[in-house]
Design a protein around this motif. Structure first.
Motif, PDB file in Angstrom:
ATOM      1  N   CYS A  74       0.844  -1.206   0.000  1.00 34.97           N
ATOM      2  CA  CYS A  74       0.000   0.000   0.000  1.00 34.97           C
ATOM      3  C   CYS A  74       0.876   1.251   0.000  1.00 34.97           C
ATOM      4  O   CYS A  74       0.565   2.239  -0.672  1.00 34.97           O
ATOM      5  CB  CYS A  74      -0.890   0.047   1.242  1.00 34.97           C
ATOM      6  SG  CYS A  74      -1.537  -1.549   1.774  1.00 34.97           S
ATOM      7  N   ALA A  96     -12.966   6.514  -2.467  1.00 38.74           N
ATOM      8  CA  ALA A  96     -12.759   6.558  -3.916  1.00 38.74           C
ATOM      9  C   ALA A  96     -13.844   7.391  -4.613  1.00 38.74           C
ATOM     10  O   ALA A  96     -14.141   7.174  -5.787  1.00 38.74           O
ATOM     11  CB  ALA A  96     -12.715   5.135  -4.497  1.00 38.74           C
ATOM     12  N   GLN A 145     -13.159  11.265   6.133  1.00 35.82           N
ATOM     13  CA  GLN A 145     -13.521  11.464   4.724  1.00 35.82           C
ATOM     14  C   GLN A 145     -14.967  10.993   4.473  1.00 35.82           C
ATOM     15  O   GLN A 145     -15.411  10.013   5.047  1.00 35.82           O
ATOM     16  CB  GLN A 145     -12.541  10.662   3.875  1.00 35.82           C
ATOM     17  CG  GLN A 145     -12.525  11.053   2.434  1.00 35.82           C
ATOM     18  CD  GLN A 145     -11.288  10.490   1.731  1.00 35.82           C
ATOM     19  OE1 GLN A 145     -10.153  10.739   2.153  1.00 35.82           O
ATOM     20  NE2 GLN A 145     -11.498   9.724   0.690  1.00 35.82           N
ATOM     21  N   CYS A 170       2.053   3.044  -3.181  1.00 35.05           N
ATOM     22  CA  CYS A 170       1.093   3.814  -3.985  1.00 35.05           C
ATOM     23  C   CYS A 170       0.431   4.941  -3.200  1.00 35.05           C
ATOM     24  O   CYS A 170      -0.218   5.797  -3.788  1.00 35.05           O
ATOM     25  CB  CYS A 170      -0.007   2.905  -4.522  1.00 35.05           C
ATOM     26  SG  CYS A 170       0.515   1.873  -5.893  1.00 35.05           S
ATOM     27  N   HIS A 171       0.520   4.892  -1.873  1.00 35.21           N
ATOM     28  CA  HIS A 171      -0.183   5.887  -1.054  1.00 35.21           C
ATOM     29  C   HIS A 171       0.752   6.606  -0.100  1.00 35.21           C
ATOM     30  O   HIS A 171       1.667   6.002   0.453  1.00 35.21           O
ATOM     31  CB  HIS A 171      -1.290   5.210  -0.225  1.00 35.21           C
ATOM     32  CG  HIS A 171      -2.418   4.687  -1.038  1.00 35.21           C
ATOM     33  ND1 HIS A 171      -3.379   5.502  -1.596  1.00 35.21           N
ATOM     34  CD2 HIS A 171      -2.750   3.414  -1.401  1.00 35.21           C
ATOM     35  CE1 HIS A 171      -4.259   4.758  -2.253  1.00 35.21           C
ATOM     36  NE2 HIS A 171      -3.905   3.484  -2.161  1.00 35.21           N
ATOM     37  N   MET A 203      -6.811   1.130  -8.606  1.00 34.21           N
ATOM     38  CA  MET A 203      -6.231   0.376  -7.479  1.00 34.21           C
ATOM     39  C   MET A 203      -6.387  -1.120  -7.724  1.00 34.21           C
ATOM     40  O   MET A 203      -7.500  -1.609  -7.875  1.00 34.21           O
ATOM     41  CB  MET A 203      -6.907   0.773  -6.168  1.00 34.21           C
ATOM     42  CG  MET A 203      -6.435  -0.103  -5.010  1.00 34.21           C
ATOM     43  SD  MET A 203      -6.657   0.684  -3.428  1.00 34.21           S
ATOM     44  CE  MET A 203      -6.756  -0.745  -2.370  1.00 34.21           C
ATOM     45  N   HIS A 210     -15.831   0.619  -7.675  1.00 33.00           N
ATOM     46  CA  HIS A 210     -15.422   1.643  -8.624  1.00 33.00           C
ATOM     47  C   HIS A 210     -14.784   0.904  -9.790  1.00 33.00           C
ATOM     48  O   HIS A 210     -13.602   0.587  -9.777  1.00 33.00           O
ATOM     49  CB  HIS A 210     -14.421   2.606  -7.940  1.00 33.00           C
ATOM     50  CG  HIS A 210     -14.140   3.829  -8.730  1.00 33.00           C
ATOM     51  ND1 HIS A 210     -13.077   4.676  -8.465  1.00 33.00           N
ATOM     52  CD2 HIS A 210     -14.796   4.372  -9.794  1.00 33.00           C
ATOM     53  CE1 HIS A 210     -13.092   5.672  -9.339  1.00 33.00           C
ATOM     54  NE2 HIS A 210     -14.115   5.512 -10.137  1.00 33.00           N
TER      55      HIS A 210
HETATM   56  C1  HEC Z   1      -0.789   0.096  -7.523  1.00 38.41           C
HETATM   57  C2  HEC Z   1      -1.118   1.179  -6.628  1.00 38.41           C
HETATM   58  C3  HEC Z   1      -1.973   0.890  -5.428  1.00 38.41           C
HETATM   59  C4  HEC Z   1      -1.768  -0.032  -4.453  1.00 38.41           C
HETATM   60  C5  HEC Z   1      -0.688  -1.088  -4.343  1.00 38.41           C
HETATM   61  C6  HEC Z   1      -2.804   0.209  -3.455  1.00 38.41           C
HETATM   62  N1  HEC Z   1      -3.608   1.234  -3.834  1.00 38.41           N
HETATM   63 FE1  HEC Z   1      -5.115   2.038  -2.769  1.00 38.41          FE
HETATM   64  N2  HEC Z   1      -5.583   3.219  -4.328  1.00 38.41           N
HETATM   65  C7  HEC Z   1      -4.867   3.326  -5.500  1.00 38.41           C
HETATM   66  C8  HEC Z   1      -5.568   4.223  -6.412  1.00 38.41           C
HETATM   67  C9  HEC Z   1      -5.112   4.604  -7.806  1.00 38.41           C
HETATM   68  C10 HEC Z   1      -6.712   4.654  -5.727  1.00 38.41           C
HETATM   69  C11 HEC Z   1      -7.837   5.541  -6.257  1.00 38.41           C
HETATM   70  C12 HEC Z   1      -8.854   4.522  -6.680  1.00 38.41           C
HETATM   71  C13 HEC Z   1     -10.219   4.993  -6.975  1.00 38.41           C
HETATM   72  O1  HEC Z   1     -10.512   6.189  -6.885  1.00 38.41           O
HETATM   73  O2  HEC Z   1     -11.028   4.115  -7.309  1.00 38.41           O
HETATM   74  C14 HEC Z   1      -6.693   4.000  -4.427  1.00 38.41           C
HETATM   75  C15 HEC Z   1      -7.646   4.194  -3.442  1.00 38.41           C
HETATM   76  C16 HEC Z   1      -7.520   3.750  -2.135  1.00 38.41           C
HETATM   77  C17 HEC Z   1      -8.348   4.149  -1.038  1.00 38.41           C
HETATM   78  C18 HEC Z   1      -9.497   5.144  -1.121  1.00 38.41           C
HETATM   79  C19 HEC Z   1      -8.879   6.489  -0.869  1.00 38.41           C
HETATM   80  C20 HEC Z   1      -9.820   7.649  -0.930  1.00 38.41           C
HETATM   81  O3  HEC Z   1      -9.360   8.775  -0.718  1.00 38.41           O
HETATM   82  O4  HEC Z   1     -11.010   7.470  -1.171  1.00 38.41           O
HETATM   83  C21 HEC Z   1      -7.897   3.512   0.071  1.00 38.41           C
HETATM   84  C22 HEC Z   1      -8.440   3.627   1.470  1.00 38.41           C
HETATM   85  C23 HEC Z   1      -6.791   2.703  -0.343  1.00 38.41           C
HETATM   86  N3  HEC Z   1      -6.585   2.877  -1.685  1.00 38.41           N
HETATM   87  C24 HEC Z   1      -6.072   1.892   0.510  1.00 38.41           C
HETATM   88  C25 HEC Z   1      -5.106   1.001   0.067  1.00 38.41           C
HETATM   89  C26 HEC Z   1      -4.505  -0.004   0.891  1.00 38.41           C
HETATM   90  C27 HEC Z   1      -4.808  -0.198   2.377  1.00 38.41           C
HETATM   91  C28 HEC Z   1      -3.656  -0.701   0.126  1.00 38.41           C
HETATM   92  C29 HEC Z   1      -2.832  -1.898   0.486  1.00 38.41           C
HETATM   93  C30 HEC Z   1      -3.550  -3.078   0.897  1.00 38.41           C
HETATM   94  C31 HEC Z   1      -3.703  -0.101  -1.204  1.00 38.41           C
HETATM   95  N4  HEC Z   1      -4.599   0.919  -1.194  1.00 38.41           N
HETATM   96  C32 HEC Z   1      -2.920  -0.511  -2.270  1.00 38.41           C
HETATM   97  C33 HEC Z   1      -3.692   2.698  -5.786  1.00 38.41           C
HETATM   98  C34 HEC Z   1      -3.141   1.679  -5.046  1.00 38.41           C
END
Ligand code: HEC
Length: 136
Positions: free
Chosen positions: A60, A90, A86, A63-64, A116, A111
């Motif tokens: 995570c 997403a 929030q 990417c975050h 993601m 979504h």
């Molecule tokens: C390859 C990159 C990537 C990885 C790895 C990833 N994410 Fe994400 N994540 C994203 C993206 C891009 C979005 C925006 C997605 C959307 O709007 O649908 C997102 C959206 C989210 C959101 C919503 C955020 C919001 O502001 O609404 C959360 C919470 C989140 N991720 C948590 C995690 C967690 C916890 C992990 C690990 C288990 C993880 N992500 C792994 C790319 C990633």
């Protein structure tokens, strides 16, 4: 007359016995059931620590961005600061602990165009991540 006295005393003894018994029983029952409902601060802290570790080990953090977790500085997705405050996840899913857990298990279910990828995590791990992300 004598029958009546015997009856009364048997009743009195039974009542005297049953009172403490039921009190004891319900006290024992509440002690027995209490821990499963109680949330000790230590238990919560431990779950949040597990979530923090998962943020790194499950990728995570690549990417975050998360201010309270310096190694998390990925800019592929949105920053995850103040997640508990929030309104939407997403931009599509009303925010709650339950919805966030479901989103983490399958982002594209909510979504369809989400960039993601579906994280490789169990339901239990999703719950730990939510515990950590919702931490003040
Ligand atoms: C390859 C990159 C990537 C990885 C790895 C990833 N994410 Fe994400 N994540 C994203 C993206 C891009 C979005 C925006 C997605 C959307 O709007 O649908 C997102 C959206 C989210 C959101 C919503 C955020 C919001 O502001 O609404 C959360 C919470 C989140 N991720 C948590 C995690 C967690 C916890 C992990 C690990 C288990 C993880 N992500 C792994 C790319 C990633």
């Amino acid at each position: 007359m004598q029958k009546m006295t015997i009856f009364t005393s048997v009743f009195t003894i039974a009542f005297a016995l049953s009172m403490p018994l039921s009190v004891t029983f319900s006290a024992a029952l509440s002690i027995w059931t209490f821990p499963s409902h109680a949330e000790t601060p230590e238990a919560l802290r431990e779950r949040q620590e597990q979530g923090k570790t998962l943020m790194i080990t499950k990728g995570c953090s690549s990417c975050h961005q998360l201010t309270k977790l310096p190694p998390a500085k990925g800019l592929v997705g949105p920053p995850l600061d103040n997640m508990a405050a929030q309104s939407y996840i997403a931009g599509v899913l009303p925010n709650s602990r339950e919805n966030l857990t479901q989103f983490l298990l399958d982002p594209q279910k909510f979504h369809a165009d989400s960039a993601m990828p579906t994280p490789d995590i169990t339901q239990q791990e999703a719950l730990r991540l939510v515990d950590y992300l919702w931490k003040e």
